[in-house]
Each structure stands twice: as C-alpha cells, then as structure tokens.
Design an enzyme around this catalytic site. Structure first.
Site, PDB file in Angstrom:
ATOM      1  N   TYR A 272       1.742   4.932   8.698  1.00 46.28           N
ATOM      2  CA  TYR A 272       1.355   5.960   7.596  1.00 46.28           C
ATOM      3  C   TYR A 272       2.406   5.832   6.459  1.00 46.28           C
ATOM      4  CZ  TYR A 272       5.172   9.127   8.980  1.00 46.28           C
ATOM      5  OH  TYR A 272       6.561   9.610   9.359  1.00 46.28           O
ATOM      6  N   ILE A 273       3.519   5.323   6.530  1.00 48.61           N
ATOM      7  CA  ILE A 273       4.480   5.570   5.483  1.00 48.61           C
ATOM      8  C   ILE A 273       3.965   4.264   4.272  1.00 48.61           C
ATOM      9  CG2 ILE A 273       6.719   4.971   4.709  1.00 48.61           C
ATOM     10  CD1 ILE A 273       7.708   6.242   7.346  1.00 48.61           C
TER      11      ILE A 273
ATOM     12  N   GLU B 237       0.880   5.657   2.577  1.00 48.63           N
ATOM     13  CA  GLU B 237       1.252   6.688   1.799  1.00 48.63           C
ATOM     14  C   GLU B 237       1.729   6.221   0.512  1.00 48.63           C
ATOM     15  OE1 GLU B 237       2.203  10.734   4.763  1.00 48.63           O
ATOM     16  OE2 GLU B 237       3.601   9.283   4.063  1.00 48.63           O
TER      17      GLU B 237
ATOM     18  N   HIS C 252     -19.450  29.348   2.107  1.00 44.20           N
ATOM     19  CA  HIS C 252     -19.909  28.506   1.361  1.00 44.20           C
ATOM     20  C   HIS C 252     -19.535  28.484  -0.224  1.00 44.20           C
ATOM     21  CE1 HIS C 252     -23.169  25.885   0.475  1.00 44.20           C
ATOM     22  NE2 HIS C 252     -23.985  26.664  -0.628  1.00 44.20           N
TER      23      HIS C 252
ATOM     24  N   CYS D  33       9.740  13.858   3.315  1.00 46.80           N
ATOM     25  CA  CYS D  33       8.689  14.784   3.178  1.00 46.80           C
ATOM     26  C   CYS D  33       8.655  15.514   1.867  1.00 46.80           C
ATOM     27  CB  CYS D  33       8.643  15.849   4.074  1.00 46.80           C
ATOM     28  SG  CYS D  33       9.263  15.738   5.845  1.00 46.80           S
TER      29      CYS D  33
ATOM     30  N   LYS E 244       8.587  12.759  -0.889  1.00 46.62           N
ATOM     31  CA  LYS E 244       7.252  11.986  -0.991  1.00 46.62           C
ATOM     32  C   LYS E 244       6.096  12.978  -1.631  1.00 46.62           C
ATOM     33  CE  LYS E 244       4.902  12.523   2.487  1.00 46.62           C
ATOM     34  NZ  LYS E 244       5.004  11.785   3.965  1.00 46.62           N
TER      35      LYS E 244
ATOM     36  N   CYS F  99      14.048  14.546   5.663  1.00 48.99           N
ATOM     37  CA  CYS F  99      12.852  15.289   5.013  1.00 48.99           C
ATOM     38  C   CYS F  99      13.035  15.716   3.541  1.00 48.99           C
ATOM     39  CB  CYS F  99      12.496  16.315   5.996  1.00 48.99           C
ATOM     40  SG  CYS F  99      11.101  17.573   5.227  1.00 48.99           S
TER      41      CYS F  99
ATOM     42  N   GLU G 283     -16.704  24.262   5.763  1.00 45.87           N
ATOM     43  CA  GLU G 283     -17.694  24.769   5.981  1.00 45.87           C
ATOM     44  C   GLU G 283     -18.571  23.457   7.293  1.00 45.87           C
ATOM     45  OE1 GLU G 283     -21.314  25.979   4.092  1.00 45.87           O
ATOM     46  OE2 GLU G 283     -20.575  25.096   2.372  1.00 45.87           O
TER      47      GLU G 283
ATOM     48  N   ALA H 105       1.851  -1.254   8.025  1.00 41.40           N
ATOM     49  CA  ALA H 105       0.496  -0.633   8.447  1.00 41.40           C
ATOM     50  C   ALA H 105       0.393   0.672   8.894  1.00 41.40           C
ATOM     51  CB  ALA H 105      -0.384  -1.661   9.778  1.00 41.40           C
TER      52      ALA H 105
END
Length: 548
Positions: free
Chosen positions: A224-225, A228, A491, A75, A78, A70, A496, A222
């Site tokens: 998430y890394i 990203e 708002h 993390c 990145k 990390c 919301e 394919a």
C-alpha cells in the site's frame, strides 16, 4: 490522543519495590504516547524515552522523531500530500472535473516547495504538541537512545542539549528502573540488502525530504505504501512508473479483495501511474541520463531522477537489548506478544509496529495502548483490543480504498464456498458526470450464512476513506444484509449503493421475495396479541350474525 483527565490524574501511587517509575515507555510514537498518558491519568509515575531523529553525513534521516512515524514520516504528512495531489488532479490531468462544470482553470500550477514548507510546519507543530502534552501531564521525558539493561531497567544514551530533532549523542548516560517496561519502538522502511545501487534510492522516509518534485520517478514495491506514493507523485504531475514483482500491486487476496484490486488496476492503467508488473530489480545504475533500473531478467528502464523503494517495513527491535533481557523475537525480528501485549518476560510488554500482532496501524497501537493502561492501572483485567479483520483501514490510492472485515477469498477459506455470498457493483459517480474519462467507484459486500451476516465490506472510489468508518461500526455490530435492506438510503450519494444493490430489483428483497425489516419483528410481536383478540372477537361477531 485525548486521554481522559480527572482529579486522580496528578495523584502519585507508589509501585511495589524500589523502582524509579511504575512504567517506562520506550518510544514516543502513537502507541507509546497513548500508553504513557493513560498511565499518567491513573496517577502513575511514568518515564517516556524517545531518541528523536538525527541525520547521517549524507542527509539521510535516522529515526522518526517525537510523535513517531505517523506524525513525522507517515500518516500525517502522507495525508497532506495525498490531499494536495487529489485537489490538483481534480483541476489538471485526465481526471479533472472543472471544465465540465463550467469552471475555468487555465494557468493552474503546482509548487512543491510551498507544499513542503506548509506540510513541514504542520509536522513540526504536531510533534511539539506531543512534548507539551507529556510534560503537562506529569510524564518525565528522557530524550536519548534507550536499551534494556534487564527486566526492569533501561540505559539511555542521552541526546546533547536535550534535543529531539537533528540530535547528536552527548556521551552521557542515565539508567532508570521501572516495575513495567513497555516497548513501542516502531519500525522503519526496509532497504534490500545486497541490491547494488540501493544507496542511490530514497525510501518513504526520504520522500518527505525531497526539496523539489522529481521530474521522473520509479517507485518499486507492491504494497500500500508503494501504491500511495506512486499515486501522489503521478497526480502532482511527476512522470511516475510503479514497478511490482507480481502481476498486480496489493496482490494478497486475503488482505485486499481481488475485485477491488482488479478495479484499482483498471484505474491506474486509465489515469496513471504507469504500471510495470513482473519486474524484480537486480541493480540501480547511475549514468549521464540519470538512474536506470535493471531487472533480474536483464530488462532496463532509465532516465529517472528519483528511485523510491517501498518494499515493506521492518521492526526497530535490534540493538535495544531485547534478546539479552530474554524477550523472544520471531524470525523477522518482531517482538512476540500475546493478545494482551505480553512478551516472554513478565515485566516487559510491547505493542505497535515492532510486534507480531499483524496490524501496523496507528489507531491499533493507540487503542491497544489505552486498553493496556486500563488493564494495568484501571482495575480492568479484561481490557484488550480485538486483533482481527474487524479493524477497518484505508489505502490512500487514487482513488482511495476503504475496507473492513474479510475479503471474499478469506471468507471462503474460513467459512467454505457454500456459505459465502457477495454483492458488488461498479459505477461512475456524479462527480464525474461531465467527464469523458470517469473515475469509477466499486462497492462490494461479503456475507455468510442463511442470515447473510456481513463479514466484509470494501469500497474503491472517491471519498471511500470517509465512508468506511460508519460502515465499520455496522460490520462490527454484526449487521446483516437484512439490516442494510431495512435502511432508507440517502440520495444521491455513492454510499447509498451499499444499501440498494440492484436498485429497485434488489432492495428489500431476498430470493425475489419481500424481506421483512428487523424492526418489524418487535413491532409485530407487540401487536400480535391484540390482533389475535380482535380476530377472535370479529369471528365471534360474524358467527353470531349467521346464527340469527
């Protein structure tokens, strides 16, 4: 980290038996650090063994370093790269937002070496802070490569000169013993065995060593890394192609909601990177014009000066003595643990990315480590985290994804089609009001049963990473659509829309009829007896008038 401190944190409580330590932690990443510090808080004798990182002759990095993946190659760096990419794409490229707001942005450029130097500075300082915290809290830090030498012993090949960065082994060893051993060795990027030319590629670790930005990069994967990394490179101006084996990235519909993935693919096709699906690499070739990727079907894509493999991660559980000590591993090499992080050997525990818990996330390792310390040393035998879809997470794609709970497919598999309902909407946020090419936001809630309990909440869009944490609390508390309908919106915001799906046509209604807010249940219950008495008195008064 932030482990609580108190007057007992320096008090030593001796363990039963003639062990050197109450707890030996193998690995100084997020989970290992959290466990060591929590045990030290309870006054226990703690040793933390960490190998640091070293370089191969070709410069390839081996090991994450103090603080783990990390801090060093995950993390933290990145997110810094993602932030820079998000800022740059807001002023340059198809998703820029300045000109429509009357802000001149001519001549804006990007310098990779400056970003890398600043990013590496943050990483170095953060890693050093880990060492400082361990020493301050009375943890004995043993720098070197540790292997189990039995159910209560670890043999460490010590680093030369006590180094933790760019290390070499000294040739000296030290064996230490402990009542408990906690294995937190983490994982590393997977490199496909037998893929010709794999040595020409970099992994997500090697990405952070790039001295200059690639001109043209192929990202293979394919998950998430891969998404990203491809998004960061594309947003910073690199000509980037994302190659994935299936029809889309993030294709497991029980992990990533299909609606969200569909909309993410729309955004990728609109703003980049180039997406090439149905592509399985068979070889990486080097030629005069750079690197070429050849697929199993014979198709070729070339001219790359960088190929980044992001095909998954694997545990660093081999060659550390686990099997010799009797610790069971699954077929993929993950340490087999139960919900209390216990292995097949009573004195050896394990948590984090090297285990089969299924959640390779920094906050999960930290939370599990702290609860483990509470259970072992804080007289809290009940303490553990809940491994499950209730754990929120974010994919730092462009735009980002925030999610907590079940996807629609997972909910239907668990509860049956008839019990599951959804609310979803896609819109362009005010940030892109003046853009011809807008970045969309997609929101989706998955609920079950007649009470419409929310079991999944998914966001794709700007600031999804910041929105999801608060909604995760609500989902974990068992919030229902009725609870959401009873909440007054903020708002104008994108969040919301999760409260007011359908606008005036849907908010506060169920099946087209007004739905009473939960807080009125209590208020009306308290007032009901008074109302009943008033009604009786009023009725008696009217009856008396009629009788006169």
């Amino acid at each position: 980290e932030g482990a609580p401190r108190g007057p007992s944190s320096r008090r030593l409580i001796m363990a039963d038996g003639d062990y050197d330590f109450d707890l030996i932690v193998l690995g100084g990443g997020s989970g290992g650090s959290a466990a060591a510090r929590r045990a030290a808080f309870y006054g226990k004798r703690v040793a933390l063994v960490d190998a640091g990182f070293r370089r191969e002759a070709d410069g390839t990095r081996r090991g994450a370093g103090v603080g783990g993946t990390c801090v060093n190659v995950g993390c933290v760096p990145k997110k810094l790269m993602w932030q820079a990419a998000s800022l740059y794409e807001s002023v340059a490229g198809p998703a820029e937002v300045l000109r429509g707001n009357g802000i001149a942005a001519e001549g804006v450029g990007f310098d990779w070496p400056t970003l890398k130097a600043n990013r590496d500075g943050v990483v170095t300082r953060t890693s050093a802070a880990y060492l400082k915290n361990w020493t301050r809290e009375g943890i004995e830090v043993v720098l070197g490569f540790g292997r189990l030498a039995g159910p209560h012993a670890v043999r460490v090949e010590l680093n030369a000169n006590g180094a933790h960065a760019d290390v070499a082994r000294s040739g000296a060893t030290r064996t230490i013993t402990g009542e408990h051993i906690l294995v937190c060795v983490g994982g590393a990027p997977k490199v496909p065995r037998g893929l010709p030319g794999a040595e020409l590629c970099v992994t997500s670790d090697g990405f952070f060593d790039l001295e200059t930005m690639p001109r043209k990069c192929a990202v293979v994967g394919a998950g998430y890394i891969a998404v990203e990394m491809a998004g960061i490179l594309n947003a910073l101006g690199c000509e980037t192609t994302l190659f994935c084996r299936g029809a889309t990235p993030l294709r497991d519909s029980k992990v990533f909601d299909a609606t969200i993935v569909e909309k993410l693919v729309d955004e990728i096709r609109a703003h980049g990177p180039t997406l090439t699906s149905g592509f399985t690499p068979a070889a990486i070739l080097k030629g005069a014009d750079g690197l070429t990727i050849r697929s199993e079907t014979g198709s070729k894509h070339g001219g790359f000066d960088c190929v980044l493999l992001a095909i998954g991660r694997e545990p660093l559980s081999r060659d550390i003595g686990l099997e010799a000590a009797g610790v069971a591993l699954d077929k993929r090499g993950y340490v087999v643990v139960d919900e209390y992080e216990r292995t097949s050997v009573p004195s050896i525990l394990a948590l984090g990315d090297c285990t089969n818990s299924g959640y390779e996330l920094t906050p999960v390792a930290i939370a599990a480590a702290r609860r483990l310390g509470d259970r072992l040393y804080g007289d809290a035998g009940w303490a553990r985290i809940r491994y499950g879809p209730e754990i929120p997470t974010v994919v730092f794609s462009h735009p980002p994804i925030g999610m907590v709970g079940l996807t629609e497919a997972a909910a239907r598999a668990e509860y049956g089609d008839d019990a599951v309902g959804t609310s979803a909407a896609t819109m362009g946020g005010m940030l892109y009001s003046f853009n011809e090419r807008k970045v969309s936001t997609t929101l989706k809630i998955v609920y079950v049963g007649p009470e419409r309990r929310i079991v999944g909440l998914h966001i794709l869009g700007p600031f999804a990473d910041e929105m999801i944490q608060g909604f995760a609390v609500a989902v974990n508390m068992g919030a229902t659509m009725r609870d959401f309908n009873a909440t007054v919106c903020i708002h104008p915001t994108m969040s919301e829309e999760l409260i007011s799906f359908g606008g005036g046509k849907g908010w506060g209604l169920k099946d087209g009829k007004p739905e009473r807010a939960p807080y009125l249940d209590t208020l009306l219950a308290k007032k009901l007896p008074l109302l009943s008495v008033a009604a009786l008195l009023g009725g008696a008064f009217m009856l008396g008038r009629r009788c006169r």
